[in-house]
Design a protein around this motif. Sequence first.
Motif, PDB file in Angstrom:
ATOM      1  N   VAL A 105      -4.051  -9.757  30.908  1.00 42.38           N
ATOM      2  CA  VAL A 105      -4.978 -10.331  31.710  1.00 42.38           C
ATOM      3  C   VAL A 105      -4.608 -11.081  32.940  1.00 42.38           C
ATOM      4  O   VAL A 105      -3.715 -11.872  32.812  1.00 42.38           O
ATOM      5  N   TYR A 111      -7.147 -20.090  35.311  1.00 39.40           N
ATOM      6  CA  TYR A 111      -7.916 -20.488  34.328  1.00 39.40           C
ATOM      7  C   TYR A 111      -7.498 -21.739  33.948  1.00 39.40           C
ATOM      8  O   TYR A 111      -8.446 -22.663  33.419  1.00 39.40           O
ATOM      9  N   SER A 133       0.363  -9.580  31.445  1.00 39.62           N
ATOM     10  CA  SER A 133       0.045  -8.803  32.432  1.00 39.62           C
ATOM     11  C   SER A 133       1.247  -8.935  33.498  1.00 39.62           C
ATOM     12  O   SER A 133       1.680 -10.055  33.870  1.00 39.62           O
ATOM     13  N   SER A 135       0.579  -9.027  36.604  1.00 38.98           N
ATOM     14  CA  SER A 135      -0.038 -10.209  37.523  1.00 38.98           C
ATOM     15  C   SER A 135      -0.279 -11.604  36.775  1.00 38.98           C
ATOM     16  O   SER A 135      -1.604 -12.276  37.468  1.00 38.98           O
ATOM     17  N   LYS A 256      -2.298   2.538  28.737  1.00 40.28           N
ATOM     18  CA  LYS A 256      -3.236   1.954  28.448  1.00 40.28           C
ATOM     19  C   LYS A 256      -4.515   2.485  29.515  1.00 40.28           C
ATOM     20  O   LYS A 256      -4.048   2.495  30.852  1.00 40.28           O
ATOM     21  N   HIS A 280     -10.571  -0.453  30.527  1.00 43.25           N
ATOM     22  CA  HIS A 280     -10.211  -1.914  31.459  1.00 43.25           C
ATOM     23  C   HIS A 280     -11.560  -2.802  31.187  1.00 43.25           C
ATOM     24  O   HIS A 280     -11.729  -3.551  32.210  1.00 43.25           O
ATOM     25  N   GLY A 281     -11.940  -2.799  30.293  1.00 42.73           N
ATOM     26  CA  GLY A 281     -13.229  -3.720  29.892  1.00 42.73           C
ATOM     27  C   GLY A 281     -14.241  -3.534  30.962  1.00 42.73           C
ATOM     28  O   GLY A 281     -14.878  -4.720  31.420  1.00 42.73           O
ATOM     29  N   ARG A 283     -13.988  -3.133  34.000  1.00 40.87           N
ATOM     30  CA  ARG A 283     -13.668  -3.545  35.396  1.00 40.87           C
ATOM     31  C   ARG A 283     -13.139  -2.471  36.361  1.00 40.87           C
ATOM     32  O   ARG A 283     -12.877  -2.763  37.274  1.00 40.87           O
ATOM     33  N   ASP A 311      -9.369  -1.603  23.313  1.00 38.77           N
ATOM     34  CA  ASP A 311      -9.939  -2.896  23.628  1.00 38.77           C
ATOM     35  C   ASP A 311     -11.219  -2.268  24.438  1.00 38.77           C
ATOM     36  O   ASP A 311     -11.623  -1.372  24.888  1.00 38.77           O
ATOM     37  N   GLY A 312     -12.248  -3.550  24.650  1.00 35.85           N
ATOM     38  CA  GLY A 312     -13.316  -3.393  25.172  1.00 35.85           C
ATOM     39  C   GLY A 312     -14.485  -3.806  24.370  1.00 35.85           C
ATOM     40  O   GLY A 312     -14.829  -3.048  23.474  1.00 35.85           O
ATOM     41  N   GLY A 313     -15.107  -5.007  24.514  1.00 33.67           N
ATOM     42  CA  GLY A 313     -16.451  -5.307  23.940  1.00 33.67           C
ATOM     43  C   GLY A 313     -15.953  -5.931  22.393  1.00 33.67           C
ATOM     44  O   GLY A 313     -16.907  -6.219  21.809  1.00 33.67           O
ATOM     45  N   ARG A 335     -11.536 -10.817  27.992  1.00 36.16           N
ATOM     46  CA  ARG A 335     -12.382 -11.772  28.131  1.00 36.16           C
ATOM     47  C   ARG A 335     -12.327 -13.012  26.903  1.00 36.16           C
ATOM     48  O   ARG A 335     -12.245 -14.202  27.527  1.00 36.16           O
ATOM     49  N   PRO A 336     -12.376 -12.604  25.807  1.00 39.81           N
ATOM     50  CA  PRO A 336     -12.608 -13.919  24.903  1.00 39.81           C
ATOM     51  C   PRO A 336     -11.560 -14.987  24.918  1.00 39.81           C
ATOM     52  O   PRO A 336     -11.992 -16.081  24.866  1.00 39.81           O
TER      53      PRO A 336
END
Length: 383
Positions: A105, A111, A133, A135, A256, A280-281, A283, A311-313, A335-336
């Motif tokens: 992420v 954050y 990540s 980034s 990925k 990518h969730g 995105r 991944d995703g959701g 996200r979680p």
Amino acid sequence: MLELGASQPTGAAEDVPQPGAPGDHKPLEPVKVADFQALAAAKLPKATYDYITTGSADEITLRENVAAFQRIRILPPLLTGVANADLSTTVLKQVIRLPILLAPVAGQQMYHPQGALAAARAAAAAGTVYGVSSSVGHSVEEVAAASQGPKWFQLYVPKDRTVARRLVERAERAGYQAIIVTVDMGEWKDADRRNRFALPKEVLIKHLRDIGFTQITNAMSYQEVLDFNAQAWDLTLSWDFFDWLRSITKLPLLIKGVLRKEDATKAVSLGLDGIVVSNHGGRRLDGMPASIEMLPEIVAAVGGRAEVYMDGGVRRGTDVLIALALGARAVLIGRPYAWALGANGEAGVRKVLDLLREELLNAMVATGCAKVSDIRPTLLRRP
Ligand SMILES: Cc1cc2nc3c(=O)[nH]c(=O)nc-3n(C[C@H](O)[C@H](O)[C@H](O)COP(=O)(O)O)c2cc1C
């Protein structure tokens, strides 16, 4: 600051809103992933919260990632005599205590000031892998110094292959245990465009210098740095990139962003070690199917020749159970933990991993699964 830790009694944390008087609807101590979303929404600047939370365009894929899990039913056998469960498993031959990994992420220092360092420590405390990540906001070495836990490095590929090569070598030297190459494209997030979301100049400069672009300096104007960033990355990768990558590192390689079984088969034929089924969730290109929907046919196509992740959701322990039943080696969450990091730093990420661990444990006991390998497709009814 006293941070919310897994073992602290309810109400001990400063940062977590406390139950108020009757009729007071402030969020309580988090008991599920969604509570961290509410806490992050209350704490983070709107543009940062939106950056984490929203998906591309009409968010069809974003919603579908969650909705597709909710269409699958779990049908538990009764009287199985299982009262506890062992959640440990192996990923790329390494034992981990939880089949839930932290997905790569970007931008984590936005954050929480501790950003990736906090996430790395929380993953290590939970005994799981941190997908770092490229980034992330800290250098590969800074993240490595933050924790001894297992880490996989996610590569966005610089056009300059000398920089790319050095970056991979640095990750290997710093003790990362795998390279994840993210290959999906097409980000189109309305909220970010409306908010004019952009990294502050000093953050972008640190990021680019962390990658190894040492020609970037504070003397450059913001526009010059933005222009450099816009052309620095290779968006035209093809499959032969993996031959090159294989030639420069001994680390296991994962791809990925896979949703088609043909691409999974191609990855296997190139000798890749792992495949992350991912959109990518939600995105990237909107309209792609939910990852969980594509998982079974990819697992079938791979036929055990590589490890398959998804991944995703994933928002509940039951989602993890479903993904594992459909053949995932483990799941990744994005996200979680980004919400939890924003809400309460390392303690937040620890807590969100704790909650998912407890939910998965409950789901495994309820379905008679004493260990991860007991989680079978026969537990499910799919539409
Ligand atoms: C804020 C944010 C930033 C992300 N940055 C990256 C990234 O730098 N590299 C990458 O491969 N995936 C990135 N992703 C995608 C995640 O790795 C993962 O695929 C996705 O979050 C999974 O969906 P979930 O958020 O529903 O768990 C990012 C996701 C989010 C939410």
